[in-house]
Write an enzyme that holds these catalytic residues in place. Structure first.
Site, mmCIF file in Angstrom:
data_model
loop_
_atom_site.group_PDB
_atom_site.id
_atom_site.type_symbol
_atom_site.label_atom_id
_atom_site.label_comp_id
_atom_site.label_asym_id
_atom_site.label_seq_id
_atom_site.Cartn_x
_atom_site.Cartn_y
_atom_site.Cartn_z
ATOM 1 N N ALA A 61 0.841 -1.199 0.000
ATOM 2 C CA ALA A 61 0.000 0.000 0.000
ATOM 3 C C ALA A 61 0.871 1.243 0.000
ATOM 4 O O ALA A 61 2.059 1.195 0.327
ATOM 5 C CB ALA A 61 -0.913 0.015 1.225
ATOM 6 N N TYR A 126 -5.526 9.213 1.881
ATOM 7 C CA TYR A 126 -5.142 7.828 2.153
ATOM 8 C C TYR A 126 -6.371 6.980 2.452
ATOM 9 O O TYR A 126 -6.568 5.909 1.853
ATOM 10 C CB TYR A 126 -4.165 7.795 3.330
ATOM 11 C CG TYR A 126 -3.894 6.408 3.857
ATOM 12 C CD1 TYR A 126 -3.176 5.480 3.120
ATOM 13 C CD2 TYR A 126 -4.360 6.019 5.115
ATOM 14 C CE1 TYR A 126 -2.933 4.201 3.606
ATOM 15 C CE2 TYR A 126 -4.115 4.754 5.614
ATOM 16 C CZ TYR A 126 -3.412 3.838 4.853
ATOM 17 O OH TYR A 126 -3.180 2.580 5.343
ATOM 18 N N TRP A 151 -2.779 1.504 13.417
ATOM 19 C CA TRP A 151 -1.592 1.888 14.193
ATOM 20 C C TRP A 151 -0.523 0.789 14.134
ATOM 21 O O TRP A 151 0.010 0.359 15.167
ATOM 22 C CB TRP A 151 -1.967 2.161 15.638
ATOM 23 C CG TRP A 151 -2.935 3.261 15.906
ATOM 24 C CD1 TRP A 151 -3.805 3.850 15.023
ATOM 25 C CD2 TRP A 151 -3.163 3.906 17.180
ATOM 26 N NE1 TRP A 151 -4.557 4.801 15.663
ATOM 27 C CE2 TRP A 151 -4.190 4.867 16.981
ATOM 28 C CE3 TRP A 151 -2.620 3.750 18.441
ATOM 29 C CZ2 TRP A 151 -4.663 5.674 18.008
ATOM 30 C CZ3 TRP A 151 -3.097 4.557 19.477
ATOM 31 C CH2 TRP A 151 -4.102 5.507 19.242
#
Length: 286
Positions: A61, A126, A151
């Site tokens: 990604a 994003y 996270w």
């Protein structure tokens, strides 16, 4: 089973490589951005065809959240259109797909842990491109498994934990945001979850949430890092408003893990336990 792992040099990809490289059950191919450039969507299906995988773990990604605000074309290519190409390949070739997504598909306005059925409403580029990628996968390959996480940190790559460790050796004090709430994800734990899914008797498509257990702020996370490593550094609590960034962040993105626990029998470690495990490892500067 022949498996292709994208994003092989990232945090999750590196942890998967550690777990799978010498296994005797799966034939694995680890593709980084050089072997599978996700921004060159016109060649993605051709490259995948060279490996003829039975399953793809799509961990690659564009994750530079702030840079994505100005690099929108590349971000959309990698996070959205590449997902579409991969999903189309999987549909045509009857290939299984596990794709990794993010808590950033939510706007952060919730006050309770987010289930897979919570309304999505990303507030930055994003998140918007990752949600578009999810929708493309569901359109072209509805039998895929999508795992949203949050996270992420690891002994590999750049992440909050390693940044805090560096800053706390360089400074007497650090300022950390205390009003963004969620839970961290140790990439090795997520990699183990993926292997658990692979080993499950029945393939159960759909969206799942996974992070470590517990509800904390970035400030809480930083304090725990300091205390575990016994750094002589003051951690000061600041609000998001005191640390403006190009991309907005969700204020609350705690993920509900009930579905993945019940479906695949997943045991979810507490964030503090996993943090302690990671901090005893040698950092890898990949």
């Amino acid at each position: 089973m022949r498996i292709v792992i994208t994003g092989a040099s990232g945090q999750l990809g590196s942890e998967l490589k550690d777990l799978l490289l010498y296994n005797t059950v799966y034939e694995c191919y680890f593709l980084d951005r050089k072997q599978l450039p996700l921004d060159q969507i016109q060649i993605i299906q051709q490259i995948l065809g060279m490996y003829q995988p039975d399953l793809i773990i799509h961990a690659g990604a564009y994750t530079a959240v702030d840079k994505a605000e100005t690099d929108q074309v590349t971000t959309n290519l990698v996070n959205n259109l590449a997902c579409e190409e991969i999903a189309q390949y999987c549909r045509v070739h009857n290939t299984k797909l596990i794709a990794i997504s993010t808590d950033y598909v939510f706007d952060g306005s919730s006050a309770s842990p987010l289930t897979e059925y919570a309304t999505t409403n990303p507030i930055n580029v994003y998140g918007q491109t990752k949600l578009a990628g999810e929708l493309a996968i569901q359109k072209w390959h509805p039998e895929a498994i999508i795992i949203r996480t949050s996270w992420v940190y690891s002994s590999y790559g750049k992440n909050f934990v390693k940044t805090m460790c560096r800053l706390m050796t360089e400074r007497d004090e650090v300022n950390v945001i205390s009003d963004q709430i969620g839970s961290p994800t140790y990439a090795k734990d997520l990699a183990l979850v993926i292997l658990k899914v692979l080993d499950s008797v029945e393939w159960k498509a759909g969206i799942y949430h996974y992070s470590n257990e517990g509800e904390i702020s970035w400030y809480d996370f930083a304090v725990a890092i300091r205390d575990f490593r016994s750094f002589d550094c003051e951690v000061r609590s600041i609000p998001t408003s005191a640390y403006p960034t190009p991309a907005r962040r969700p204020m609350y993105s705690l993920l509900d893990k009930s579905k993945i626990r019940s479906t695949f029998g997943i045991q979810v470690p507490n964030w503090k336990v996993s943090l302690g495990t990671m901090l005893t490892e040698e950092f890898k500067d990949k």
